[in-house]
Scaffold this active site. Structure first.
Site, PDB file in Angstrom:
ATOM      1  N   CYS A 147     -11.045   2.508  -0.453  1.00 15.28           N
ATOM      2  CA  CYS A 147      -9.692   2.930  -0.074  1.00 15.28           C
ATOM      3  C   CYS A 147      -9.341   2.123   1.167  1.00 15.28           C
ATOM      4  O   CYS A 147     -10.168   2.025   2.091  1.00 15.28           O
ATOM      5  CB  CYS A 147      -9.664   4.423   0.245  1.00 15.28           C
ATOM      6  N   ASP A 150       0.872  -1.186   0.000  1.00 14.47           N
ATOM      7  CA  ASP A 150       0.000   0.000   0.000  1.00 14.47           C
ATOM      8  C   ASP A 150       0.904   1.229   0.000  1.00 14.47           C
ATOM      9  O   ASP A 150       2.111   1.128   0.219  1.00 14.47           O
ATOM     10  CB  ASP A 150      -0.889   0.008   1.266  1.00 14.47           C
ATOM     11  N   SER A 151       0.294   2.392  -0.186  1.00 10.54           N
ATOM     12  CA  SER A 151       1.059   3.628  -0.089  1.00 10.54           C
ATOM     13  C   SER A 151       1.467   3.909   1.364  1.00 10.54           C
ATOM     14  O   SER A 151       2.380   4.684   1.599  1.00 10.54           O
ATOM     15  CB  SER A 151       0.205   4.785  -0.611  1.00 10.54           C
ATOM     16  N   GLU A 183      -3.978   8.852   8.762  1.00  7.18           N
ATOM     17  CA  GLU A 183      -2.524   8.862   8.979  1.00  7.18           C
ATOM     18  C   GLU A 183      -2.158   9.680  10.227  1.00  7.18           C
ATOM     19  O   GLU A 183      -1.130   9.455  10.850  1.00  7.18           O
ATOM     20  CB  GLU A 183      -1.775   9.388   7.738  1.00  7.18           C
ATOM     21  N   CYS A 212      -4.146  -1.362  -2.091  1.00  7.36           N
ATOM     22  CA  CYS A 212      -4.297   0.076  -2.289  1.00  7.36           C
ATOM     23  C   CYS A 212      -5.254   0.243  -3.458  1.00  7.36           C
ATOM     24  O   CYS A 212      -4.961  -0.213  -4.566  1.00  7.36           O
ATOM     25  CB  CYS A 212      -2.932   0.691  -2.620  1.00  7.36           C
ATOM     26  N   ASN A 213      -6.378   0.861  -3.200  1.00  7.89           N
ATOM     27  CA  ASN A 213      -7.363   1.042  -4.273  1.00  7.89           C
ATOM     28  C   ASN A 213      -6.852   1.971  -5.352  1.00  7.89           C
ATOM     29  O   ASN A 213      -7.171   1.802  -6.518  1.00  7.89           O
ATOM     30  CB  ASN A 213      -8.649   1.615  -3.695  1.00  7.89           C
ATOM     31  N   THR A 214      -6.053   2.968  -4.952  1.00 10.09           N
ATOM     32  CA  THR A 214      -5.554   3.928  -5.925  1.00 10.09           C
ATOM     33  C   THR A 214      -4.684   3.220  -6.961  1.00 10.09           C
ATOM     34  O   THR A 214      -4.789   3.469  -8.157  1.00 10.09           O
ATOM     35  CB  THR A 214      -4.758   5.031  -5.191  1.00 10.09           C
ATOM     36  N   HIS A 235      -7.518   2.716   3.560  1.00 11.89           N
ATOM     37  CA  HIS A 235      -7.456   3.472   4.817  1.00 11.89           C
ATOM     38  C   HIS A 235      -8.844   3.587   5.470  1.00 11.89           C
ATOM     39  O   HIS A 235      -8.955   3.759   6.679  1.00 11.89           O
ATOM     40  CB  HIS A 235      -6.947   4.898   4.577  1.00 11.89           C
ATOM     41  N   TYR A 277      -0.874   8.529  -2.295  1.00 12.10           N
ATOM     42  CA  TYR A 277      -0.881   8.329  -3.745  1.00 12.10           C
ATOM     43  C   TYR A 277      -2.117   8.984  -4.374  1.00 12.10           C
ATOM     44  O   TYR A 277      -2.138   9.274  -5.553  1.00 12.10           O
ATOM     45  CB  TYR A 277      -0.945   6.834  -4.083  1.00 12.10           C
TER      46      TYR A 277
HETATM   47  N1  DGL Z   1      -4.673   3.310   0.795  1.00 19.94           N
HETATM   48  C1  DGL Z   1      -4.794   4.002  -0.454  1.00 19.94           C
HETATM   49  C2  DGL Z   1      -5.971   3.492  -1.251  1.00 19.94           C
HETATM   50  O1  DGL Z   1      -6.518   2.442  -0.947  1.00 19.94           O
HETATM   51  C3  DGL Z   1      -4.962   5.478  -0.362  1.00 19.94           C
HETATM   52  C4  DGL Z   1      -3.978   6.266   0.351  1.00 19.94           C
HETATM   53  C5  DGL Z   1      -3.273   7.222  -0.529  1.00 19.94           C
HETATM   54  O2  DGL Z   1      -3.864   8.205  -1.020  1.00 19.94           O
HETATM   55  O3  DGL Z   1      -2.107   6.968  -0.730  1.00 19.94           O
HETATM   56  O4  DGL Z   1      -6.376   4.111  -2.197  1.00 19.94           O
END
Ligand code: DGL
Length: 267
Positions: A187, A13-14, A155, A76-78, A189, A45
């Site tokens: 996401c 993940d990011s 975060e 990480c969804n992004t 998070h 990200y």
């Molecule tokens: N955990 C990341 C996601 O699932 C998002 C966090 C980020 O913006 O880096 O998209």
């Protein structure tokens, strides 16, 4: 086939959001070895350009592949929304993204055929969720909403706090009496903000993709006969690209994941 059941699973993940997926995978697959990477130097990200997200995804995939992983979970969804093909092209391991498990779970739940998807700007701008949903069932109405303030809240540790409820109200309050009955946390998070979101939308069904993706990991390992047959508890190795101590503290405080040793990996 080079893939061995003894090989580890890579999860990335990011930042620390992917720990919500790690936690679920660990719970249902205790005998697997896991390598986790969190790109704490370059998080978030969600506000970055697609071309940079793809560069990061390739670097991390190559790093995890150096451990001969049998599967990479893009927690990480992004990245899943913007660079899943890059990950697949950069490894021989099985690859799982976050979009499909979340969508399948939501489609099983919704009876009003109206689904809200929340995510980072990059995830929402990609329309990866609405495209995937429409491909399976074109009659579903999808509302995609970017919630860029959610990741910094997590975060910073504001997970069940006045401020996270206020921000949830700002983004989602208008859906309180709507026909939308299902919301995908798009996401990794966001599961940490589930309680705040629930306070704003008490009657909506929340789909936490971390749970559904962990079951998909298990399913693919079983189907391909590469589930770890050892009776020993698997190891977990953690890598981050910056501020390891901060990651250790937040992992425990926010996700209940206890990390004893952590390594730095910079690209
Ligand atoms: N955990 C990341 C996601 O699932 C998002 C966090 C980020 O913006 O880096 O998209």
């Amino acid at each position: 086939m080079w893939i061995s059941y003894k090989s580890p699973i890579g999860i990335f993940d990011s930042g620390l959001g992917g720990l919500t997926v790690y936690r679920e995978v660990r719970k249902i697959l205790p005998h697997e070895d896991i390598i986790y990477f969190g790109d704490t130097l370059r998080v978030p990200y969600g506000n970055k350009s697609v071309s940079n997200i793809r560069i990061f995804a390739k670097q991390i995939t190559e790093f995890l592949s150096s451990f001969k992983v049998k599967m990479i979970v893009v927690a990480c969804n992004t990245v899943s929304a913007n660079a899943l093909e890059v990950v697949k092209k950069s490894t021989n391991a099985y690859v799982i993204g976050m979009i499909e498990p979340g969508v399948r779970a939501a489609l099983n739940i919704t009876s009003s055929k109206r689904i809200i998807v929340i995510g980072t700007r990059a995830t929402i701008n990609s329309h990866a969720y609405s495209k995937f949903i429409k491909r399976i069932n074109p009659s579903i109405i999808v509302k995609e909403i970017a919630c860029p303030l959610f990741v910094p809240l997590v975060e910073e540790g504001f997970i069940n706090d006045k401020i996270s409820i206020m921000v949830s109200e700002k983004y989602l309050g208008r859906f309180r009496n709507s026909k939308f009955d299902t919301l995908i946390l798009g996401c990794t998070h966001y599961p940490l903000l589930k309680d705040s979101i629930k306070k704003v939308l008490p009657s909506i069904e929340i789909v936490d993709s971390s749970v559904s993706s962990a079951y998909m990991v298990k399913d693919i390992l079983e189907k391909n006969n590469i589930i770890n047959k050892s009776s020993k508890i698997g190891y977990s190795k953690f890598f981050v690209s910056d501020r390891p101590q901060n990651f250790i503290e937040l992992s425990y405080r926010l996700a209940g994941v206890k990390i004893c040793k952590i390594n730095i990996k910079r690209f």
